[in-house]
Design an enzyme around this catalytic site. Sequence first.
Site, PDB file in Angstrom:
ATOM      1  N   ASP A  15       0.827  -1.211   0.000  1.00  0.00           N
ATOM      2  CA  ASP A  15       0.000   0.000   0.000  1.00  0.00           C
ATOM      3  C   ASP A  15       0.860   1.260   0.000  1.00  0.00           C
ATOM      4  O   ASP A  15       0.685   2.149  -0.830  1.00  0.00           O
ATOM      5  CB  ASP A  15      -0.921   0.016   1.226  1.00  0.00           C
ATOM      6  CG  ASP A  15      -1.790  -1.217   1.302  1.00  0.00           C
ATOM      7  OD1 ASP A  15      -2.283  -1.639   0.253  1.00  0.00           O
ATOM      8  OD2 ASP A  15      -1.960  -1.752   2.405  1.00  0.00           O
ATOM      9  N   TYR A 181       5.340 -13.579   1.025  1.00  0.00           N
ATOM     10  CA  TYR A 181       4.713 -13.809   2.325  1.00  0.00           C
ATOM     11  C   TYR A 181       5.174 -15.187   2.805  1.00  0.00           C
ATOM     12  O   TYR A 181       5.770 -15.963   2.047  1.00  0.00           O
ATOM     13  CB  TYR A 181       3.186 -13.790   2.191  1.00  0.00           C
ATOM     14  CG  TYR A 181       2.622 -12.544   1.568  1.00  0.00           C
ATOM     15  CD1 TYR A 181       2.660 -11.322   2.242  1.00  0.00           C
ATOM     16  CD2 TYR A 181       2.027 -12.579   0.309  1.00  0.00           C
ATOM     17  CE1 TYR A 181       2.129 -10.180   1.668  1.00  0.00           C
ATOM     18  CE2 TYR A 181       1.492 -11.430  -0.277  1.00  0.00           C
ATOM     19  CZ  TYR A 181       1.547 -10.234   0.406  1.00  0.00           C
ATOM     20  OH  TYR A 181       1.032  -9.106  -0.167  1.00  0.00           O
ATOM     21  N   ARG A 242       5.374 -10.249  -4.583  1.00  0.00           N
ATOM     22  CA  ARG A 242       4.142 -10.418  -3.813  1.00  0.00           C
ATOM     23  C   ARG A 242       3.345  -9.118  -3.831  1.00  0.00           C
ATOM     24  O   ARG A 242       3.901  -8.032  -4.084  1.00  0.00           O
ATOM     25  CB  ARG A 242       4.477 -10.799  -2.376  1.00  0.00           C
ATOM     26  CG  ARG A 242       4.970  -9.635  -1.548  1.00  0.00           C
ATOM     27  CD  ARG A 242       5.244  -9.994  -0.102  1.00  0.00           C
ATOM     28  NE  ARG A 242       5.033  -8.847   0.778  1.00  0.00           N
ATOM     29  CZ  ARG A 242       5.385  -8.805   2.055  1.00  0.00           C
ATOM     30  NH1 ARG A 242       5.964  -9.854   2.611  1.00  0.00           N
ATOM     31  NH2 ARG A 242       5.125  -7.730   2.783  1.00  0.00           N
ATOM     32  N   GLY A 243       2.040  -9.237  -3.548  1.00  0.00           N
ATOM     33  CA  GLY A 243       1.215  -8.041  -3.409  1.00  0.00           C
ATOM     34  C   GLY A 243       1.029  -7.317  -4.728  1.00  0.00           C
ATOM     35  O   GLY A 243       0.863  -7.940  -5.781  1.00  0.00           O
ATOM     36  N   GLU A 244       1.065  -5.979  -4.672  1.00  0.00           N
ATOM     37  CA  GLU A 244       0.761  -5.192  -5.875  1.00  0.00           C
ATOM     38  C   GLU A 244       1.967  -4.435  -6.415  1.00  0.00           C
ATOM     39  O   GLU A 244       2.259  -4.483  -7.613  1.00  0.00           O
ATOM     40  CB  GLU A 244      -0.378  -4.210  -5.578  1.00  0.00           C
ATOM     41  CG  GLU A 244      -0.761  -3.350  -6.784  1.00  0.00           C
ATOM     42  CD  GLU A 244      -2.059  -2.573  -6.583  1.00  0.00           C
ATOM     43  OE1 GLU A 244      -2.957  -3.100  -5.911  1.00  0.00           O
ATOM     44  OE2 GLU A 244      -2.170  -1.447  -7.108  1.00  0.00           O
ATOM     45  N   ASP A 245       2.674  -3.733  -5.543  1.00  0.00           N
ATOM     46  CA  ASP A 245       3.740  -2.868  -6.040  1.00  0.00           C
ATOM     47  C   ASP A 245       4.840  -3.674  -6.736  1.00  0.00           C
ATOM     48  O   ASP A 245       5.217  -3.378  -7.876  1.00  0.00           O
ATOM     49  CB  ASP A 245       4.333  -2.058  -4.882  1.00  0.00           C
ATOM     50  CG  ASP A 245       5.402  -1.099  -5.362  1.00  0.00           C
ATOM     51  OD1 ASP A 245       5.115  -0.270  -6.235  1.00  0.00           O
ATOM     52  OD2 ASP A 245       6.548  -1.203  -4.885  1.00  0.00           O
TER      53      ASP A 245
END
Length: 340
Positions: A15, A181, A242-245
Amino acid sequence: MRWDVFCQVVDNYGDIGVCWRLSADLAARGHTVRLWVDDASALAWMAPQGARGVTVHPWAASVDEPTPGEVVIEAFGCHLPEPFVARMAAAPRPSRWINLEYLSAEAYVERSHRLPSPQWHGPGQGLTKWFFYPGFTPATGGLLREPGLMAEQAGFDRAVWLQAHGIAPRTGERLVSLFAYENPALGALLASLGEAPTLLLLTAGKPVPPGLPSHVRCHSLPYLRQPDYDRLLWSCDLNFVRGEDSFVRAQWAGKPFVWQIYPQDDGAHAAKLDAFLDRFPPVPGLRALWHAWNGLAPWPAKGPDPLSAAWKTPCLRWREELLAQPDLTTQLVGFALEAG
């Protein structure tokens, strides 16, 4: 223009990573940005140099801020403080209020992108909040991509960067980065990587796994600034993100990558993962590997080879498709001006 970007940290690096990149990119294009965040601790290593034109403020301080900017970004569905919204509504010329949503390749994104949400009650009564979706098609808001990113990558000296960061691959070793993660499939991954000489680069906080296969060495990295993380991805033959960025940055790297999606209790992440794979150019064995890394299937007997053209070429072709679309910041600025 003056922008207020609001961020509440859920995924500790994703985020704030996206919000910082957006804020810094806006500022580099001549805008003034205030980033309101409830936990800015990751910026200490992610962006220690800061950025001219961006100021970072505690989320709570926005309650007393008397003058909202011309554009207000509500990132990832966080809810703005009501006193701030009330001042937006009371301003002679109300702020453009944009809800910047999570990245997804699912079909609803194209349907929902740029939809208005009139506020009929509450502190924002009379305002309109607009939904803005990043995405992978011309019917979406695109992806964050700084104007000079591809030129920087074209001029990148891999050997110099690796040496400067104390990374010394041996002849014939492939480089693999791991940003993940907690993952029960890690053992299966290591066994798979052990089929060829591999130097595994572990991002900060990831301990060296016990019982490494004989062909796998590990190198633990410190926390990296965002520009250096990009260069890490450019340096490797295969990137686990992982995730978005980091997911977006792996696509700009143009190298084979495996995405660990942020898990959701209701299992919605599985559909989101498949939606992306449905759009990505076909790579034999890729879907099985991604499913396995995300706990959706057993580990495959044999995965795609990251050094093969069968995986490398589709990554480059996918990047070319994405580069043909306007980037997210350009589209946000255009939309803000249009809405005004």
